[in-house]
Motif scaffolding. Structure first.
Motif, PDB file in Angstrom:
ATOM      1  N   SER A  55     -11.423 -20.010   4.143  1.00  0.00           N
ATOM      2  CA  SER A  55     -12.471 -20.971   4.194  1.00  0.00           C
ATOM      3  C   SER A  55     -13.265 -20.802   2.844  1.00  0.00           C
ATOM      4  CB  SER A  55     -13.592 -20.681   5.303  1.00  0.00           C
ATOM      5  OG  SER A  55     -12.923 -20.925   6.524  1.00  0.00           O
ATOM      6  N   LEU A  56     -13.209 -19.596   2.002  1.00  0.00           N
ATOM      7  CA  LEU A  56     -13.657 -19.308   0.993  1.00  0.00           C
ATOM      8  C   LEU A  56     -13.110 -19.683  -0.271  1.00  0.00           C
ATOM      9  CD1 LEU A  56     -15.095 -15.614   1.746  1.00  0.00           C
ATOM     10  CD2 LEU A  56     -16.300 -17.813   1.968  1.00  0.00           C
ATOM     11  N   ASP A  57     -11.703 -19.754  -0.570  1.00  0.00           N
ATOM     12  CA  ASP A  57     -11.279 -19.910  -1.459  1.00  0.00           C
ATOM     13  C   ASP A  57      -9.758 -20.782  -1.744  1.00  0.00           C
ATOM     14  OD1 ASP A  57      -9.219 -18.168  -0.501  1.00  0.00           O
ATOM     15  OD2 ASP A  57     -10.165 -16.284  -1.672  1.00  0.00           O
ATOM     16  N   ASN A 107     -13.244 -20.721  10.795  1.00  0.00           N
ATOM     17  CA  ASN A 107     -13.173 -20.306   9.683  1.00  0.00           C
ATOM     18  C   ASN A 107     -12.359 -19.090   9.409  1.00  0.00           C
ATOM     19  OD1 ASN A 107     -15.998 -21.787   8.570  1.00  0.00           O
ATOM     20  ND2 ASN A 107     -16.065 -21.525  10.660  1.00  0.00           N
ATOM     21  N   TRP A 108     -11.475 -19.337   8.587  1.00  0.00           N
ATOM     22  CA  TRP A 108     -10.681 -18.174   8.267  1.00  0.00           C
ATOM     23  C   TRP A 108     -10.794 -17.190   7.142  1.00  0.00           C
ATOM     24  CZ3 TRP A 108      -7.061 -16.978  11.940  1.00  0.00           C
ATOM     25  CH2 TRP A 108      -6.622 -17.905  12.775  1.00  0.00           C
ATOM     26  N   PHE A 109     -10.327 -16.133   7.143  1.00  0.00           N
ATOM     27  CA  PHE A 109     -10.697 -15.260   5.800  1.00  0.00           C
ATOM     28  C   PHE A 109      -9.420 -14.387   5.576  1.00  0.00           C
ATOM     29  CE2 PHE A 109     -14.731 -16.183   7.897  1.00  0.00           C
ATOM     30  CZ  PHE A 109     -15.504 -16.197   7.000  1.00  0.00           C
ATOM     31  N   SER A 137     -10.403  -8.876   5.452  1.00  0.00           N
ATOM     32  CA  SER A 137     -11.443  -8.602   6.284  1.00  0.00           C
ATOM     33  C   SER A 137     -12.519  -8.439   5.596  1.00  0.00           C
ATOM     34  CB  SER A 137     -11.104  -7.225   7.078  1.00  0.00           C
ATOM     35  OG  SER A 137     -10.575  -6.253   6.013  1.00  0.00           O
ATOM     36  N   VAL A 138     -12.643  -8.037   4.220  1.00  0.00           N
ATOM     37  CA  VAL A 138     -13.722  -7.595   3.385  1.00  0.00           C
ATOM     38  C   VAL A 138     -14.545  -8.968   3.359  1.00  0.00           C
ATOM     39  CG1 VAL A 138     -14.466  -7.110   1.160  1.00  0.00           C
ATOM     40  CG2 VAL A 138     -12.965  -5.606   2.479  1.00  0.00           C
ATOM     41  N   GLU A 139     -13.805 -10.126   3.138  1.00  0.00           N
ATOM     42  CA  GLU A 139     -14.466 -11.387   3.104  1.00  0.00           C
ATOM     43  C   GLU A 139     -15.383 -11.679   4.422  1.00  0.00           C
ATOM     44  OE1 GLU A 139     -11.929 -13.931  -0.074  1.00  0.00           O
ATOM     45  OE2 GLU A 139     -11.440 -13.859   2.167  1.00  0.00           O
ATOM     46  N   GLY A 199     -12.523  -8.479  -6.077  1.00  0.00           N
ATOM     47  CA  GLY A 199     -11.085  -8.600  -5.622  1.00  0.00           C
ATOM     48  C   GLY A 199     -10.579 -10.001  -6.280  1.00  0.00           C
ATOM     49  N   ALA A 200     -11.009 -11.218  -6.421  1.00  0.00           N
ATOM     50  CA  ALA A 200     -10.091 -12.307  -6.917  1.00  0.00           C
ATOM     51  C   ALA A 200     -10.196 -12.291  -8.312  1.00  0.00           C
ATOM     52  CB  ALA A 200     -11.264 -13.414  -6.616  1.00  0.00           C
ATOM     53  N   LEU A 201     -10.943 -11.525  -9.090  1.00  0.00           N
ATOM     54  CA  LEU A 201     -10.650 -11.281 -10.423  1.00  0.00           C
ATOM     55  C   LEU A 201      -9.330 -10.604 -10.833  1.00  0.00           C
ATOM     56  CD1 LEU A 201     -14.432 -10.314 -11.534  1.00  0.00           C
ATOM     57  CD2 LEU A 201     -13.149 -12.460 -11.505  1.00  0.00           C
TER      58      LEU A 201
END
Length: 183
Positions: A52-54, A77-79, A82-84, A176-178
């Motif tokens: 749901s975030l990215d 809403n999926w992540f 688990s940190v998200e 993380g995403a970076l």
């Protein structure tokens, strides 16, 4: 006191309509209870389930996943990590009442291709700071039982925390995403 055997058609009609209305309300209440129970159950990851975030496809990445369903919303809403999910619970951009939040029990799920084994995110134990990475890099490995979390920490490092012990700054998403080269 006895009721007369003969009663007016209007009275009988009112009595029958009243009984029918009560039965309909009772049946409707039963259905709603079952629907609410179903809405609170964890869902399974499908091939097209995306974060749901990215927008990342969950099935393409290792490590524990999460899901939240908000009250009044049947959509999951999926992540992808688990940190998200923990970040969404502890540092929400919007305060929304929760229906349910689940993470995977990594003592049962395959780390590289986790499927199923959902536990209540607020009842789980987490290992933060381990050498195992999830989809966004360092992750919070989630477990249903404290003993399993301790065994994981003994093998992979990190420290075991209950959900209530995790602070918002421990689940920061800034790095993380970076570092994800697969996006």
């Amino acid at each position: 006191m006895t009721l007369p055997l003969t009663s007016s058609p209007t009275t009988r009609r009112r009595l029958l309509c009243g009984c029918a209305a009560l039965a309909a309300v009772a049946l409707a209440g039963c259905g709603r209870k079952d629907e609410a129970a179903d809405a609170g159950r964890p869902h399974e990851i499908a091939a097209q389930s995306s974060c749901s975030l990215d927008g990342m496809l969950l099935a393409d990445y290792p490590g524990p996943k999460g899901q939240i369903i908000y009250k009044g919303d049947s959509q999951v809403n999926w992540f992808c990590d688990s940190v998200e999910l923990l970040n969404a619970l502890l540092k929400p951009e919007q305060v929304r009442p929760l229906l349910t939040a689940h993470v995977q029990d990594m003592a049962q799920a395959d780390w590289d291709k986790p499927v199923g084994h959902w536990v209540d995110a607020r009842q789980a134990f987490y290992v933060l700071g381990s050498k195992r990475h999830g989809s966004m890099g360092p992750t919070a490995a989630s477990f249903a039982e404290e003993a399993a979390a301790k065994a994981f920490a003994a093998q992979w490092g990190g420290r075991v925390l209950r959900y209530a012990e995790i602070k918002p700054e421990m689940v920061d998403l800034s790095g993380g995403a970076l570092h994800d080269t697969r996006m």
